[in-house]
Design an enzyme around this catalytic site. Structure first.
Site, PDB file in Angstrom:
ATOM      1  N   GLU A 101      65.564   7.394  22.908  1.00  0.00           N
ATOM      2  CA  GLU A 101      64.126   7.545  22.652  1.00  0.00           C
ATOM      3  C   GLU A 101      63.743   7.043  21.274  1.00  0.00           C
ATOM      4  O   GLU A 101      62.636   6.530  21.063  1.00  0.00           O
ATOM      5  CB  GLU A 101      63.699   9.004  22.856  1.00  0.00           C
ATOM      6  N   ASP A 102      64.649   7.174  20.299  1.00  0.00           N
ATOM      7  CA  ASP A 102      64.369   6.713  18.944  1.00  0.00           C
ATOM      8  C   ASP A 102      64.139   5.210  18.902  1.00  0.00           C
ATOM      9  O   ASP A 102      63.177   4.716  18.321  1.00  0.00           O
ATOM     10  CB  ASP A 102      65.524   7.112  18.011  1.00  0.00           C
ATOM     11  N   ASN A 103      65.046   4.461  19.549  1.00  0.00           N
ATOM     12  CA  ASN A 103      64.922   3.016  19.581  1.00  0.00           C
ATOM     13  C   ASN A 103      63.669   2.586  20.341  1.00  0.00           C
ATOM     14  O   ASN A 103      62.974   1.637  19.950  1.00  0.00           O
ATOM     15  CB  ASN A 103      66.173   2.409  20.225  1.00  0.00           C
TER      16      ASN A 103
END
Length: 462
Positions: free
Chosen positions: A270-272
């Protein structure tokens, strides 16, 4: 026959020449990463915001997802209570009342009564990603627009928040005219080992050399989004305008798709995806501060290291296929062997001599990057020898790990099996062949979401 021979010679010359150009290109990337590390991390000035009053600095909401007793947890969490910044709040989030992190959280809140800290107990299931489910309640309760999401195994310097806000929202005179606004500030991971197991040593060598070098080079070139989510700052108002499709978007909710943090619960990375969405959907940019995210690594076996790398290669394959396919050609062993063959064919240069020079130079660049991130040289003696052994094993294992990872889509995360789909989303569905066969991957089999909501009585807030 002569014509065939000529064609073979021409093909060999072409491949050898292309190989040398590729080798020079990879070395230039390595040097860019090395120089970027020297410039950015060998001097970390104190930000003026560190001593400014609360009314004169932007407010920041710090969100920390917790699950169990992560390595170095007390020190990691305490580092956010000790930030030299006058206007921030902390949300410490656990999924249930029995989580072992809670006693540590309550001890820290009692130790730092002046810090505006909140404990959020209970997840809200908005997707298959447990980190997003854990954070969504704090995300909605955050008082400030600037969010700092920082993993539980990360500690940071006391001045990190102030310098990061400087980077996210620079003074007008410091921001070049015509430059696109910064939407996200991130920190390169710097690993340190708390338990000297073989897997932990190799992970430390990987994160502090090859990973950091390539990460810094790509972000210096700034041709596309490249972000890991150990420690990221971004604005909630920006996140509420994106949905993870990576297609240009200008307003929240105008197309009927869910936006904000909940929209990213369907991804493992989710961060990327958040970083990519801010980059592509809003046409904004990222920035690195001069701080590192200190990543504590505990008891990691060799098998743990291998399957961790397999997992992330499989995730990247469905997000950046081309880059993942050429990845073996960026690694020192295969790159060195192929280049030595090319040089032998072109100028009869002895392969053994080239490989000696190649690996020595590659190691020296990696050591320089490590030194920049650490702010000091590597220790000598047995610690240095241990690092060299770990570094060597990392380089030798890179190709075999890639070969295992490239043909699968099944990943294990926090004890559960998932299947990564072509768009980078996750599914729990699949009992054997489904979701991992190469032809299913190439066809982009669409597997339906199967989220696992918690019983209502387990969700509460303290």
């Amino acid at each position: 026959m002569e014509r065939n021979d000529t064609q073979i010679v021409t093909a060999k010359l072409t491949f050898a020449s292309v190989g040398l150009v590729w080798y020079a290109f990879l070395w230039s990337i390595g040097l860019i990463g090395c120089l970027a590390a020297r410039k950015r991390y060998r001097l970390r000035p104190r930000s003026p915001l560190a001593s400014a009053s609360a009314s004169s600095v932007p407010g920041v909401s710090i969100l920390r997802p917790l699950k169990g007793l992560d390595v170095n947890l007390y020190e990691n969490l305490e580092s956010t209570f000790q930030q030299e910044y006058s206007n921030y709040e902390i949300f410490l989030c656990v999924a249930d009342e029995s989580d072992q992190a809670l006693p540590i959280v309550r001890d820290l809140i009692a130790k730092y009564p002046a810090v505006n800290a909140h404990v959020i107990i209970g997840e809200e299931v908005v997707g298959i990603n447990p980190k997003v489910n854990n954070l969504i309640r704090a995300y909605r309760q955050a008082s400030h627009d600037i969010l700092w999401v920082i993993d539980s195994n990360i500690s940071v310097d006391h001045g990190t928040l102030a310098r990061s806000v400087d980077a996210l929202d620079p003074p007008p005179r410091a921001a070049p005219s015509g430059r696109k606004r910064i939407a996200l500030v991130h920190h390169v991971p710097y690993a340190f080992v708390t338990e000297p197991t073989l897997g932990a040593r190799i992970e430390e060598a990987f994160l502090n050399t090859n990973h950091a070098k390539m990460y810094l080079a790509i972000n210096t070139a700034a041709i596309d989004s490249c972000v890991v989510g150990k420690s990221n700052l971004y604005r909630k108002s920006d996140l509420e305008r994106v949905d993870g499709t990576l297609k240009h978007s200008t307003s929240a909710g105008s197309d009927g798709r869910e936006k904000g943090l909940a929209a990213f619960g369907r991804f493992l990375a989710e961060d990327n995806m958040i970083a990519g969405a801010l980059w592509h959907e809003l046409d904004l940019r990222h920035e690195l501060s001069c701080d590192v995210a200190r990543n504590a690594i505990g008891n990691m076996s060799l098998a743990d290291y291998i399957w961790r790398r397999v997992r992330w290669i499989r995730v990247r394959k469905h997000m950046v296929l081309t880059a993942t396919l050429v990845e073996p050609l960026t690694e020192s062993v295969l790159l060195g062997v192929l280049t030595s063959i090319a040089l032998k064919y072109l100028i009869a240069f002895p392969p053994w001599m080239f490989l000696l020079l190649h690996f020595t130079g590659w190691l020296l660049i990696d050591l320089d990057v490590h030194t920049s991130l650490a702010g000091q040289p590597l220790p000598s003696g047995s610690a240095f020898r241990d690092f060299i052994v770990a570094w060597s094993l990392r380089e030798l294992l890179a190709l075999p790990i890639w070969c295992v990872a490239i043909w699968g889509s099944k990943v294990t995360w926090r004890g559960k099996d998932y299947f990564v789909m072509r768009n980078g989303e996750l599914s729990r569905r699949g009992s054997g062949l489904e979701g991992w066969l190469p032809w299913n991957w190439l066809k982009g089999v669409n597997v339906h979401h199967k989220y696992e909501p918690l019983p209502v009585e387990e969700t509460n807030t303290r």
